[in-house]
Design a protein around this motif. Structure first.
Motif, PDB file in Angstrom:
ATOM      1  N   LEU A 150      10.035   1.689  -5.110  1.00 36.64           N
ATOM      2  CA  LEU A 150      10.627   1.400  -6.412  1.00 36.64           C
ATOM      3  C   LEU A 150       9.857   2.039  -7.560  1.00 36.64           C
ATOM      4  N   SER A 151       8.605   2.413  -7.305  1.00 39.59           N
ATOM      5  CA  SER A 151       7.775   2.959  -8.381  1.00 39.59           C
ATOM      6  C   SER A 151       6.868   4.057  -7.840  1.00 39.59           C
ATOM      7  N   ASP A 152       6.628   5.067  -8.657  1.00 39.54           N
ATOM      8  CA  ASP A 152       5.697   6.124  -8.286  1.00 39.54           C
ATOM      9  C   ASP A 152       4.266   5.605  -8.180  1.00 39.54           C
ATOM     10  N   SER A 153       3.983   4.471  -8.832  1.00 44.05           N
ATOM     11  CA  SER A 153       2.616   3.952  -8.851  1.00 44.05           C
ATOM     12  C   SER A 153       2.261   3.134  -7.612  1.00 44.05           C
ATOM     13  N   LEU A 154       3.249   2.785  -6.796  1.00 46.34           N
ATOM     14  CA  LEU A 154       2.977   1.982  -5.608  1.00 46.34           C
ATOM     15  C   LEU A 154       2.302   2.838  -4.545  1.00 46.34           C
ATOM     16  N   PRO A 155       1.266   2.315  -3.881  1.00 46.55           N
ATOM     17  CA  PRO A 155       0.597   3.096  -2.841  1.00 46.55           C
ATOM     18  C   PRO A 155       1.518   3.338  -1.661  1.00 46.55           C
ATOM     19  N   ARG A 156       1.491   4.552  -1.139  1.00 44.15           N
ATOM     20  CA  ARG A 156       2.329   4.912   0.023  1.00 44.15           C
ATOM     21  C   ARG A 156       1.599   4.518   1.299  1.00 44.15           C
ATOM     22  N   SER A 157       1.398   3.232   1.448  1.00 46.49           N
ATOM     23  CA  SER A 157       0.647   2.697   2.577  1.00 46.49           C
ATOM     24  C   SER A 157       1.507   2.658   3.836  1.00 46.49           C
ATOM     25  N   GLY A 158       0.895   3.027   4.956  1.00 48.43           N
ATOM     26  CA  GLY A 158       1.551   2.869   6.246  1.00 48.43           C
ATOM     27  C   GLY A 158       0.842   1.863   7.125  1.00 48.43           C
ATOM     28  N   GLN A 159      -0.031   1.046   6.548  1.00 46.21           N
ATOM     29  CA  GLN A 159      -0.827   0.112   7.336  1.00 46.21           C
ATOM     30  C   GLN A 159       0.044  -0.985   7.930  1.00 46.21           C
ATOM     31  N   GLN A 160      -0.475  -1.630   8.975  1.00 47.87           N
ATOM     32  CA  GLN A 160       0.309  -2.604   9.718  1.00 47.87           C
ATOM     33  C   GLN A 160       0.737  -3.800   8.864  1.00 47.87           C
ATOM     34  N   ALA A 161      -0.098  -4.251   7.959  1.00 52.29           N
ATOM     35  CA  ALA A 161       0.266  -5.390   7.117  1.00 52.29           C
ATOM     36  C   ALA A 161       1.447  -5.059   6.225  1.00 52.29           C
ATOM     37  N   ALA A 162       1.496  -3.822   5.732  1.00 52.53           N
ATOM     38  CA  ALA A 162       2.618  -3.410   4.893  1.00 52.53           C
ATOM     39  C   ALA A 162       3.919  -3.404   5.685  1.00 52.53           C
ATOM     40  N   LEU A 163       3.869  -2.901   6.911  1.00 58.59           N
ATOM     41  CA  LEU A 163       5.079  -2.861   7.737  1.00 58.59           C
ATOM     42  C   LEU A 163       5.592  -4.269   8.038  1.00 58.59           C
ATOM     43  N   GLY A 164       4.681  -5.173   8.348  1.00 62.37           N
ATOM     44  CA  GLY A 164       5.093  -6.547   8.617  1.00 62.37           C
ATOM     45  C   GLY A 164       5.624  -7.241   7.381  1.00 62.37           C
ATOM     46  N   ALA A 165       4.961  -7.035   6.246  1.00 66.15           N
ATOM     47  CA  ALA A 165       5.421  -7.646   4.996  1.00 66.15           C
ATOM     48  C   ALA A 165       6.794  -7.127   4.609  1.00 66.15           C
ATOM     49  N   ASP A 166       7.069  -5.850   4.904  1.00 63.23           N
ATOM     50  CA  ASP A 166       8.384  -5.291   4.595  1.00 63.23           C
ATOM     51  C   ASP A 166       9.494  -6.025   5.331  1.00 63.23           C
TER      52      ASP A 166
END
Length: 315
Positions: free
Chosen positions: A74-90
């Protein structure tokens, strides 16, 4: 132009971080199952599984993961994280955005990890779990412990992506990288160029390279995680158990993950669990053996309803 079937049209929904593009089919009144794809693949891993489950009364949701297909930050400022916590939170954010209180989660590779993370950290939201290759939460603290040389060879891209040469190579030819990985992951799967080309459409996402590179650098402990997921990663470092009903699957033709009897990961599952080997299946199991994968989703629903198979393992 390819005549392969497509999961289309796509819908879109906004979460706290993403605009998620997803395919939906089946009964809106049925139990929801979210089918989660891996890397380097796309939602078409489920092109045959989705209709099988819809026919079985499920509401089926198949999202493009962050960095894939039309899914966008949604924003250019958001980190393009691929870590496992990000995937689960998504996954949980997607359920929230769709107004789904609880769902079955099923996946392999990145998608299996996302599903496992969600089941471990938010069990109240997960009716049951189907996961290829067992317990997929990464023990990042032990990431530098070596495995056998034969298995290390199959993970060449882990180390390639640690380098700027690897980042440049992935950006220059994501389809070529995928082809090599597909062949190693699934040595008996006779995929064609059309299947690869269909999946490669998802790799044109502008955030694909950043998300993929971060995923592999983070899992090996060589890139920091995003601050927003620090608390979740701290919880995952303890390798939390899976309490929800679970079916784990191993393919007997998986080129990187030799099939097991499930006993080595049994301590991670403290609820009802069924472990199965699927003959002639490689790593992309839902696309290679869709009937078996769909049957596993039906099996986990049976576990949930108190009708386990005779070979179910109970924690």
């Amino acid at each position: 132009m390819s005549t392969l079937p497509l999961l289309a049209p796509l819908r879109r929904v906004t979460t706290d971080v993403l605009e998620v593009a997803y395919y939906e089919t089946g009964s809106p009144d049925g139990d929801t199952v979210v089918l989660l794809h891996g890397f380097p693949y796309d939602i078409h891993s489920y092109v045959d599984v989705a209709p099988l489950l819809a026919e079985g009364g499920f509401r089926v949701i198949v999202p493009h993961l962050r960095g894939h297909g039309p899914t966008r930050f949604l924003s250019d400022s958001l980190p393009r994280s691929g870590q496992q916590a990000a995937l689960g939170a998504d996954v949980i954010a997607l359920l929230d955005a769709l107004g789904i209180e609880r769902a079955y989660l099923a996946g392999y590779d990145w998608g299996g990890r996302a599903a496992t993370v969600a089941a471990a950290l938010w069990p109240e939201r997960v009716l049951g779990l189907v996961c290829v290759n067992g317990y997929l939460i990464q023990d990042i603290g032990a990431a530098m412990n070596p495995i056998s040389p034969e298995l290390e060879a199959g993970f060449w891209y882990f180390y390639y992506f640690l380098t700027e040469r690897g980042r440049t190579g992935l950006a220059a030819d994501p389809r070529g990288v995928a082809r090599v990985i597909w062949k190693r992951n699934s040595p008996v799967w006779a995929f064609g160029e059309a299947e690869l080309e269909r999946a490669a459409e998802a790799f044109t996402n502008p955030d694909y390279v950043d998300v993929v590179i971060h995923s592999y650098r983070h899992r090996l402990g060589l890139a920091p995680g995003a601050d927003a997921y620090a608390d979740l990663e701290a919880r995952l470092a303890g390798l939390p158990p899976i309490t929800v009903p679970t079916v784990t699957l191993d393919g007997t033709a998986d080129g990187n993950f030799p099939a097991t009897d499930g006993s080595s990961t049994a301590h991670h599952f403290i609820g009802p669990r069924l472990h199965l080997q699927v003959a002639d299946a490689g790593h992309n199991m839902p696309q290679e053996r869709p009937e078996a994968f769909a049957a596993a989703v039906r099996d986990v629903r049976a576990l949930r309803r108190g009708h386990p198979r005779h070979d179910c393992l109970t924690g």
